[in-house]
Motif scaffolding. Structure first.
Motif, mmCIF file in Angstrom:
data_model
loop_
_atom_site.group_PDB
_atom_site.id
_atom_site.type_symbol
_atom_site.label_atom_id
_atom_site.label_comp_id
_atom_site.label_asym_id
_atom_site.label_seq_id
_atom_site.Cartn_x
_atom_site.Cartn_y
_atom_site.Cartn_z
ATOM 1 N N VAL A 114 0.847 -1.193 0.000
ATOM 2 C CA VAL A 114 0.000 0.000 0.000
ATOM 3 C C VAL A 114 0.887 1.251 0.000
ATOM 4 O O VAL A 114 0.684 2.185 -0.773
ATOM 5 C CB VAL A 114 -0.958 -0.005 1.216
ATOM 6 C CG1 VAL A 114 -1.711 1.306 1.324
ATOM 7 C CG2 VAL A 114 -1.937 -1.177 1.119
ATOM 8 N N GLN A 115 1.924 1.200 0.872
ATOM 9 C CA GLN A 115 2.862 2.317 0.939
ATOM 10 C C GLN A 115 3.560 2.493 -0.421
ATOM 11 O O GLN A 115 3.726 3.614 -0.900
ATOM 12 C CB GLN A 115 3.890 2.053 2.044
ATOM 13 C CG GLN A 115 4.814 3.230 2.329
ATOM 14 C CD GLN A 115 4.056 4.483 2.766
ATOM 15 O OE1 GLN A 115 3.217 4.422 3.659
ATOM 16 N NE2 GLN A 115 4.305 5.610 2.096
ATOM 17 N N ALA A 116 3.917 1.378 -1.045
ATOM 18 C CA ALA A 116 4.604 1.434 -2.341
ATOM 19 C C ALA A 116 3.709 2.104 -3.386
ATOM 20 O O ALA A 116 4.170 2.922 -4.188
ATOM 21 C CB ALA A 116 4.988 0.029 -2.791
ATOM 22 N N ALA A 117 2.401 1.785 -3.337
ATOM 23 C CA ALA A 117 1.457 2.388 -4.302
ATOM 24 C C ALA A 117 1.312 3.885 -4.030
ATOM 25 O O ALA A 117 1.204 4.692 -4.957
ATOM 26 C CB ALA A 117 0.105 1.690 -4.224
ATOM 27 N N LEU A 118 1.332 4.259 -2.751
ATOM 28 C CA LEU A 118 1.263 5.684 -2.395
ATOM 29 C C LEU A 118 2.495 6.405 -2.951
ATOM 30 O O LEU A 118 2.376 7.452 -3.590
ATOM 31 C CB LEU A 118 1.237 5.867 -0.873
ATOM 32 C CG LEU A 118 -0.063 5.601 -0.123
ATOM 33 C CD1 LEU A 118 0.164 5.695 1.374
ATOM 34 C CD2 LEU A 118 -1.156 6.582 -0.549
ATOM 35 N N ASP A 119 3.673 5.786 -2.734
ATOM 36 C CA ASP A 119 4.925 6.397 -3.190
ATOM 37 C C ASP A 119 4.950 6.530 -4.705
ATOM 38 O O ASP A 119 5.469 7.499 -5.248
ATOM 39 C CB ASP A 119 6.133 5.557 -2.730
ATOM 40 C CG ASP A 119 6.274 5.575 -1.210
ATOM 41 O OD1 ASP A 119 5.668 6.475 -0.575
ATOM 42 O OD2 ASP A 119 6.948 4.677 -0.655
ATOM 43 N N ALA A 120 4.361 5.534 -5.377
ATOM 44 C CA ALA A 120 4.379 5.555 -6.851
ATOM 45 C C ALA A 120 3.284 6.449 -7.417
ATOM 46 O O ALA A 120 3.148 6.579 -8.628
ATOM 47 C CB ALA A 120 4.218 4.127 -7.374
ATOM 48 N N GLY A 121 2.482 7.033 -6.537
ATOM 49 C CA GLY A 121 1.401 7.931 -6.993
ATOM 50 C C GLY A 121 0.225 7.184 -7.600
ATOM 51 O O GLY A 121 -0.605 7.766 -8.285
ATOM 52 N N GLU A 122 0.139 5.870 -7.335
ATOM 53 C CA GLU A 122 -0.979 5.083 -7.889
ATOM 54 C C GLU A 122 -2.191 5.093 -6.969
ATOM 55 O O GLU A 122 -3.270 4.651 -7.339
ATOM 56 C CB GLU A 122 -0.530 3.627 -8.106
ATOM 57 C CG GLU A 122 0.425 3.482 -9.273
ATOM 58 C CD GLU A 122 1.298 2.243 -9.155
ATOM 59 O OE1 GLU A 122 1.050 1.424 -8.250
ATOM 60 O OE2 GLU A 122 2.226 2.117 -9.969
ATOM 61 N N LEU A 123 -1.972 5.558 -5.752
ATOM 62 C CA LEU A 123 -3.050 5.594 -4.756
ATOM 63 C C LEU A 123 -2.935 6.935 -4.043
ATOM 64 O O LEU A 123 -1.830 7.387 -3.747
ATOM 65 C CB LEU A 123 -2.851 4.430 -3.771
ATOM 66 C CG LEU A 123 -3.778 4.356 -2.565
ATOM 67 C CD1 LEU A 123 -5.206 4.071 -3.001
ATOM 68 C CD2 LEU A 123 -3.305 3.260 -1.599
ATOM 69 N N SER A 124 -4.103 7.568 -3.789
ATOM 70 C CA SER A 124 -4.021 8.867 -3.117
ATOM 71 C C SER A 124 -4.177 8.700 -1.610
ATOM 72 O O SER A 124 -4.842 7.774 -1.140
ATOM 73 C CB SER A 124 -5.079 9.823 -3.663
ATOM 74 O OG SER A 124 -6.351 9.470 -3.151
ATOM 75 N N ASP A 125 -3.535 9.617 -0.895
ATOM 76 C CA ASP A 125 -3.640 9.616 0.573
ATOM 77 C C ASP A 125 -5.095 9.672 1.017
ATOM 78 O O ASP A 125 -5.499 8.974 1.933
ATOM 79 C CB ASP A 125 -2.959 10.872 1.151
ATOM 80 C CG ASP A 125 -1.455 10.773 1.083
ATOM 81 O OD1 ASP A 125 -0.953 9.638 1.048
ATOM 82 O OD2 ASP A 125 -0.802 11.837 1.071
ATOM 83 N N GLN A 126 -5.876 10.523 0.319
ATOM 84 C CA GLN A 126 -7.279 10.718 0.736
ATOM 85 C C GLN A 126 -8.070 9.431 0.594
ATOM 86 O O GLN A 126 -8.904 9.114 1.421
ATOM 87 C CB GLN A 126 -7.982 11.798 -0.100
ATOM 88 C CG GLN A 126 -7.442 13.180 0.086
ATOM 89 C CD GLN A 126 -6.457 13.500 -1.007
ATOM 90 O OE1 GLN A 126 -5.607 12.668 -1.363
ATOM 91 N NE2 GLN A 126 -6.573 14.682 -1.589
ATOM 92 N N ARG A 127 -7.809 8.704 -0.492
ATOM 93 C CA ARG A 127 -8.563 7.460 -0.706
ATOM 94 C C ARG A 127 -8.202 6.444 0.383
ATOM 95 O O ARG A 127 -9.074 5.777 0.923
ATOM 96 C CB ARG A 127 -8.262 6.901 -2.100
ATOM 97 C CG ARG A 127 -9.102 5.684 -2.456
ATOM 98 C CD ARG A 127 -9.105 5.444 -3.945
ATOM 99 N NE ARG A 127 -9.610 4.126 -4.280
ATOM 100 C CZ ARG A 127 -10.892 3.819 -4.461
ATOM 101 N NH1 ARG A 127 -11.810 4.747 -4.344
ATOM 102 N NH2 ARG A 127 -11.262 2.594 -4.774
ATOM 103 N N LEU A 128 -6.919 6.360 0.715
ATOM 104 C CA LEU A 128 -6.505 5.437 1.771
ATOM 105 C C LEU A 128 -7.130 5.855 3.096
ATOM 106 O O LEU A 128 -7.632 5.022 3.863
ATOM 107 C CB LEU A 128 -4.972 5.415 1.887
ATOM 108 C CG LEU A 128 -4.425 4.496 2.989
ATOM 109 C CD1 LEU A 128 -4.810 3.041 2.749
ATOM 110 C CD2 LEU A 128 -2.903 4.613 3.101
ATOM 111 N N TYR A 129 -7.139 7.144 3.350
ATOM 112 C CA TYR A 129 -7.700 7.657 4.603
ATOM 113 C C TYR A 129 -9.196 7.318 4.705
ATOM 114 O O TYR A 129 -9.672 6.836 5.720
ATOM 115 C CB TYR A 129 -7.467 9.176 4.674
ATOM 116 C CG TYR A 129 -8.065 9.803 5.902
ATOM 117 C CD1 TYR A 129 -7.467 9.631 7.150
ATOM 118 C CD2 TYR A 129 -9.242 10.553 5.818
ATOM 119 C CE1 TYR A 129 -8.029 10.183 8.281
ATOM 120 C CE2 TYR A 129 -9.809 11.097 6.962
ATOM 121 C CZ TYR A 129 -9.194 10.914 8.182
ATOM 122 O OH TYR A 129 -9.760 11.451 9.298
#
Ligand code: GDP
Ligand code: ZN
Length: 365
Positions: free
Chosen positions: A303-318
């Protein structure tokens, strides 16, 4: 009776209900569908021109809030001496629940046996990704299928605006159909009709002022409800009706449940729907090195890797984490309630037994 069954067919009575009926002990009365809820009881339609105001008999059977009949439920009613009583509630195919407003904010049924739910949002300014995530989670958890309906297309000045909104919806979920309509310009009706059909029940949810009543009137082909006028500035609609109601559409197009006056939709125990809306995150979480990864800086966190790669947004995870926490809390509360109801029933049974023994005058040790 046959005529009544054909009539009820238009309301969504099916062979599954017949089957359930055949399993019930012979009861006097007739089947019907709850089309409205009044303070004094349930409006139940049983046949042409037969709408009765039915009451729930006393007793603990209906004590849990989600057990009681609600708009959309199929029930068996018995009429005698001018009174109509609900004797049985049929199994539900779906149950849309929201967090009640005020008080302790327990669960409240918005509608039962909805096949589809139009999640309505207006293209001019209402559109909100976070709210959509929550609504989709609630609808999927209910057992109904959501359809996102973007209204007021005639107000889009920029021709790309609608396309951008559709993209944004698809960013939330690739699975959910999205339809763009304008009731004022009668655009997109045939797109909505794909989701309607004889015996299909459709509910509508969405903030006040997005155009739900207008949509209902447009689909019904006549003025059913007085449309509210959004006050300039605070965007709060003024509503003439407050109760939810089932309406049968002309020409076998199915049933609509209007939800006037619903200002907010708090999500209640939407765990299943959360998994579906956030399928992408669930897949990533399955790839984390640790099974109980909290995606909080652990090594090997996908999940962190996807955040770092910009494939997932912080807001969506939150949003995902917040909804999961809420669902877990509410599930615990439901368990607690069930346990409390169970213990209360046991206590009452013990008490009744004791009273019986005492009145018989033969106490046993
Ligand atoms: P509800 O609170 O969701 O039931 O919203 P209403 O149906 O009462 O509509 C709110 C306001 O939006 C009203 O002033 C409607 O006339 C307006 N409205 C609804 N549909 C459309 C549309 O397709 N185009 C435009 N321009 N306005 C619309
Ligand atoms: Zn992780």
């Amino acid at each position: 009776m046959h005529e009544d069954k054909a009539f009820l067919g238009a309301y969504g009575w099916t062979a599954a209900h017949e089957e359930e009926l055949s399993q019930l002990p012979q009861l006097p009365g007739q089947p019907g569908r709850v089309i409205g809820e009044e303070r004094g009881g349930y409006e139940v339609v049983c046949g042409p021109g037969q709408v009765w105001l039915a009451q729930l008999p006393g007793g603990e059977r209906w004590s849990a809030p989600l057990e009681k009949p609600a708009v959309g439920d199929w029930v068996w009613v018995e009429r005698f001496e001018g009174l109509t009583l609900v004797r049985h509630r049929f199994e539900r195919t779906s149950c849309l629940v929201r967090k009640g407003v005020g008080g302790r904010g327990g669960p409240q049924i918005v509608g039962a046996n909805l096949d589809k739910v139009f999640v309505v949002s207006s293209l001019n300014r209402d559109f909100n990704v976070r709210r959509l995530e929550r609504l989709l989670a609630a609808v999927w958890s209910s057992g109904a299928e959501p359809v996102v309906v973007l209204t007021k297309a005639d107000l889009c000045e920029d021709p790309h605006e609608a396309a951008r909104a559709v993209n944004a919806v698809q960013g939330v979920s690739r699975e959910v159909p999205v339809e763009v309509v304008s009731a004022h310009h009668s655009l997109g009706r045939e797109r909505l009709q794909v989701h309607l059909g004889a015996g299909v029940t459709v509910g509508l949810v969405g903030s006040s002022g997005v155009g739900k009543s207008t949509l209902v009137n447009w689909l019904m082909g006549q003025e059913i409800m007085e449309t509210s006028h959004v006050r300039q500035g605070d965007s709060k609609g003024r509503h003439t009706t407050t109760g939810r109601h089932l309406l049968v559409m002309p020409r076998g197009r199915g049933v609509l449940m209007d939800t006037p006056g619903m200002r907010e939709f708090g999500v209640w125990n939407a765990a299943e729907g959360v998994e579906r809306v956030f399928g992408d995150i669930e897949v990533l979480a399955g790839q984390c090195r640790f099974r109980d990864c909290e995606h909080n800086g652990e090594p090997g966190c996908a999940v962190q890797a996807a955040l770092d790669a910009g494939e997932l947004s912080d807001q969506r995870l939150y949003s995902y984490q917040k909804l999961r926490r809420e669902a877990a809390y509410q599930a615990r509360r439901e368990d607690d309630n069930q346990l409390a109801t169970h213990l209360e029933r046991k206590r009452r049974r013990r008490f009744a037994k004791m009273v019986r023994r005492k009145t018989k005058g033969s106490p046993k040790c």
